[in-house]
Scaffold this motif. Structure first.
Motif: not given
Length: 417
Positions: A304-326
């Protein structure tokens, strides 16, 4: 330093590759040169492009991690270039998949080394250790490994990001003591890969055991060992009260799943590379959410940090079919560190390998918003002694929730490798 499994398994092949590569030429780069803007450049900088190497695993034991790390780094480079690049240069990644094979890993390093400014990724402690002498002695290009072996400390060019495996394991066992009821006189199991990764982690568990009056029951395995039935049986017979796992996601799923099926109800904690959220969809998923924990060098992708939320949004936009992980966090962090060193080297008008190495030394309080501040000013020390303790949870973004925030245990604070 312990001999790595890579050296043992393929000593002849690696030696041959290293001999052939020992005279790798830099002639194609023409030595140091100066751009029209007065910026000094050399290997890996050609025309208007800075090339960085990425030695990853997309087909072996860490395939899931390798894909996430690489895609996160490609995303970082894309955004960096969109913002103007570095000193007017565009940055590109040259990626090789070594499949967690020692021969392929060293060969890929040999191929790319003369062509790149440095390596923003190199998965596998044994493989990084196999080229360490070359990196330190002749190549001198910055390497940011996805590896946390303490044997890599001390190199001015190979720089581990976060706590090394021994420190991370000390923090992991501290969690077992403080939160899971492990006490003086108890036995804990440690299942670990042979080689630099597992044996570095074992140093940490033994150190903590000595400090706390515990006994470590060892189970050494190979990266190709996927069925942990024998290890669980041995540890159950030995009467251990908890297990430390220094291996990969496949081994985590097997160990925790087999333990649950046999009624062996003990907590298991893994090092940072011993989990992938895809495991939650397997038969081992329920057992993992109940009894499994992971020590991590940073907050998870779902933080729950601004940087994490931005990275999630950007990664999802770039790779919408891939899972999120560490792996995304690890890849992004390494790319950000290398990118910051490039920017500082640019300001000093020195984009040679030496210039980038010097620039990294000035990053003594680097924070990209994932809970841990990194200090790269001392090559002999880990950039952090802290670990975050996570637990699998399929209801949260990235499949991992925080159960203990970033902290360096008292034992980790006073520990000397």
């Amino acid at each position: 330093m312990n001999r790595t499994f890579a050296a043992r398994a393929a000593a002849g092949g690696i030696a041959a590759v290293l001999v052939l590569a020992g005279c790798s030429s830099k002639a194609e780069d023409g030595g140091d040169k100066t751009s029209a803007g007065g910026v000094k450049t050399a290997e890996g900088v050609s025309g208007k492009t800075i090339t960085l190497g990425a030695l990853t695993d997309m087909s072996g034991v860490y395939a899931t991690l390798g894909k996430s790390v690489t895609q996160a780094q490609q995303l970082y480079v894309k955004q960096l270039d969109a913002a103007g690049g570095v000193c007017g240069y565009k940055v590109r990644l040259s990626v090789r998949d070594h499949g967690y094979d020692p021969q392929k890993a060293v060969s890929a390093y040999t191929e790319l080394e003369p062509k790149v400014l440095g390596f923003v990724q190199f998965i596998g402690s044994p493989f990084v250790a196999a080229v360490k002498q070359r990196v330190d002695g002749q190549d001198k290009g910055l390497v940011l490994p996805q590896a946390w072996s303490a044997t890599l400390l001390g190199s001015p060019y190979i720089r581990v990001i976060g706590s090394t495996y021994d420190l991370e394991t000390i923090n992991a066992v501290d969690f077992l003591i403080r939160e899971k009821g492990i006490r003086k006189g108890d036995k804990i199991g440690h299942v670990y890969f042979e080689g630099d990764y597992g044996e570095s982690a074992l140093v940490g568990s033994k150190h903590m055991a000595k400090e706390a009056g515990l006994t470590v029951v060892e189970q050494k395995i190979k990266p190709t060992d996927n069925d942990m039935t024998a290890q669980v049986t041995a540890l159950k017979k030995a009467g251990v009260k908890a297990i430390v796992l220094s291996a990969g996601p496949r081994q985590a799923a097997s160990l925790v799943g087999v333990a649950a099926a046999s009624g062996f109800d003990v907590p298991v904690i893994g090092n940072n590379s011993a989990f992938a959220p895809q495991l939650l969809a397997t038969e081992a998923g329920p057992a993992l959410t109940k009894n499994y924990y992971v020590a991590s060098p940073s907050l998870p992708i779902g933080a729950d940090t601004p940087q994490a939320k931005k990275l999630v949004a950007d990664y999802r936009a770039a790779y919408p079919k891939d899972a999120l992980d560490n792996g995304i966090v690890a890849g992004w962090t390494a790319a950000s560190v290398f990118g910051e060193a490039l920017k500082k080297a640019c300001a000093s008008k020195d984009l040679t390998r030496e210039g980038v190495d010097k620039a990294l030394l000035t990053l003594d309080s680097y924070d990209i918003g994932f809970g841990v501040v990194q200090d790269f000013s001392d090559p002999a020390a880990a950039s952090s002694r802290e670990s975050v303790i996570l637990q699998p949870d399929k209801s949260v973004t990235g499949g991992m929730k925080v159960v203990r925030p970033a902290e360096a245990s008292k034992a980790a604070q006073t520990y000397t490798p």
